[in-house]
Write a protein that holds these residues in place. Sequence first.
Motif, PDB file in Angstrom:
ATOM      1  N   ALA A 209      38.173  40.143  45.889  1.00 45.04           N
ATOM      2  CA  ALA A 209      38.956  40.478  44.911  1.00 45.04           C
ATOM      3  C   ALA A 209      40.155  40.105  45.139  1.00 45.04           C
ATOM      4  N   ALA A 243      36.486  39.611  41.237  1.00 38.40           N
ATOM      5  CA  ALA A 243      37.567  40.218  40.379  1.00 38.40           C
ATOM      6  C   ALA A 243      38.791  39.885  40.665  1.00 38.40           C
ATOM      7  N   CYS A 266      33.215  35.681  38.131  1.00 42.61           N
ATOM      8  CA  CYS A 266      34.445  36.453  38.526  1.00 42.61           C
ATOM      9  C   CYS A 266      35.122  36.965  37.373  1.00 42.61           C
ATOM     10  N   TYR A 293      34.247  48.953  35.117  1.00 44.28           N
ATOM     11  CA  TYR A 293      33.233  48.758  35.941  1.00 44.28           C
ATOM     12  C   TYR A 293      32.248  49.724  35.609  1.00 44.28           C
ATOM     13  N   ALA A 331      35.665  46.687  42.546  1.00 39.98           N
ATOM     14  CA  ALA A 331      34.990  45.462  42.487  1.00 39.98           C
ATOM     15  C   ALA A 331      33.920  45.526  43.673  1.00 39.98           C
TER      16      ALA A 331
END
Length: 504
Positions: A209, A243, A266, A293, A331
């Motif tokens: 991330a 992410a 991603c 999320y 993430a």
Amino acid sequence: MTAVPAATGTNLDHLTSWDADWSGLQVLVTGLGVTGFSVADTLAELGAAVTVVDGNEGPENQAKADTLRILGCTVRLGPEAVAGLASAVEAPLDLVVTSPGWRPDQPVLREAADLGIPIWGDVELAWRVRTRGGKKTAEWIVLTGTNGKTTTVTMVESMLRAAGLEAVACGNVGTPLLDALRRPEPYDVLAVELSSFQLHWTHHIEPAASAVLNLAEDHVDWHGSFEAYAADKAKIYEHTRLACVFNEQEPVTMRMVENADVQEGCRAISFTTDTPGRSMVGVVDDLLVDRAYIRDRANQALELASIADIGTLAPRHQVANALAAAALVRALDVPAEAVREGLRHYDGGDHRLQLVAKADDVLWINDSKATNPHAAAAALGSFTSVVWIAGGLPKGVDYNPLIQAHGHRLRAVVLIGRDSSELAESLARHAPQIPVESARVGDTEDGSAAMESAVRQADALTAPGDVVLLAPAAASMDQFRSYAHRGETFIDAVARLMETKDLT
């Protein structure tokens, strides 16, 4: 005249793990600071032939040089060693690994680039040696921004640890990245703060991330233009796996994500201090919430923490930092409970909106880490009536927008720094009604006397309800060793002032 060593033409594509064949590689390391030493130490352990150069011949560098020579490195110190490649090295080079502060136009680096010699930073080297047979490979969470990097990366570290993961904040803060990688017991996750200097010399990483927290004019003198500075920051999103986190309230960071070549799958996740939409984290009432999320993000939000969990002083930019950290760790499936506990146990450290004293209904706040106008704007925006201690090395920035936006918050200004004329001119232009005093004491580079004077002058200008704020909007090196030294000098001067108040 000694000929400049040419590149050997060695292909470095195979150097993608600790276990690759690094032996005999001819490497020049520029700089003998914390980063340069860790680079040279690592390369020597890998079996490369290492030469280190630095223009500083001081006792600290001499001691480091003695250690590196024991490891088999060649070390050259002094101005002549960094005047060009011919004086730096004798054998043809395969690679240059530079410390992040070295500008691309420095003669050694400029000549290396002209000759086609690859130039890496410590981050590029660390990525290439991150995997090692028989050892766990850590995930990387990486972030950058003009301001808030250290706060956010240490919040990330705290959240990860609250989730039971072995993690460390490293890179541009704390532990050098290569030292973190060489830890005998490997980390689960590295929380990596990256400066624009480090990103300039980074060519390929694949973080889990990544984030750009914000973007404002800074280090223009180093990069040559704001556009070049922004382009180096944007490199952090390239090849991200899970992410890319961006600031919903700064569209430039969204455009960076849109233009990045990321890996399949991603996601783009934004953070905002307002109410979040889908694929965002944000604030509802006094709660930090996640709508990115969770499965039913169209209709629900998951509570992560409360603003009160962030600490006693939780201005808007600190809330934004906490949200960015949460978006990054989520993430990796870090649970909401760990986000909350990470914030509750987070130690913000010194020199960032640090409450130093309170007397006569006046707060004394140390934000010495505000080394540019964008950071100073965040600090000024946290209060309504400020006696501002500011000034120092300006780094080629424009102060006019800062004064236009926050001049109405100022009761008075006390200037430090050897030459704060640019800031003074902006104050005269956009806030002419504000009293401005100078604490400059002679031409000394030691700012102790100037800070002592600034604190006394500020005290005389305050009224009940005011905040005396050290947020210099400039670098420290004209009068202090570092922003930390500047902040410590302020703390000491305030302590002496408080002693006199106790006597009255």
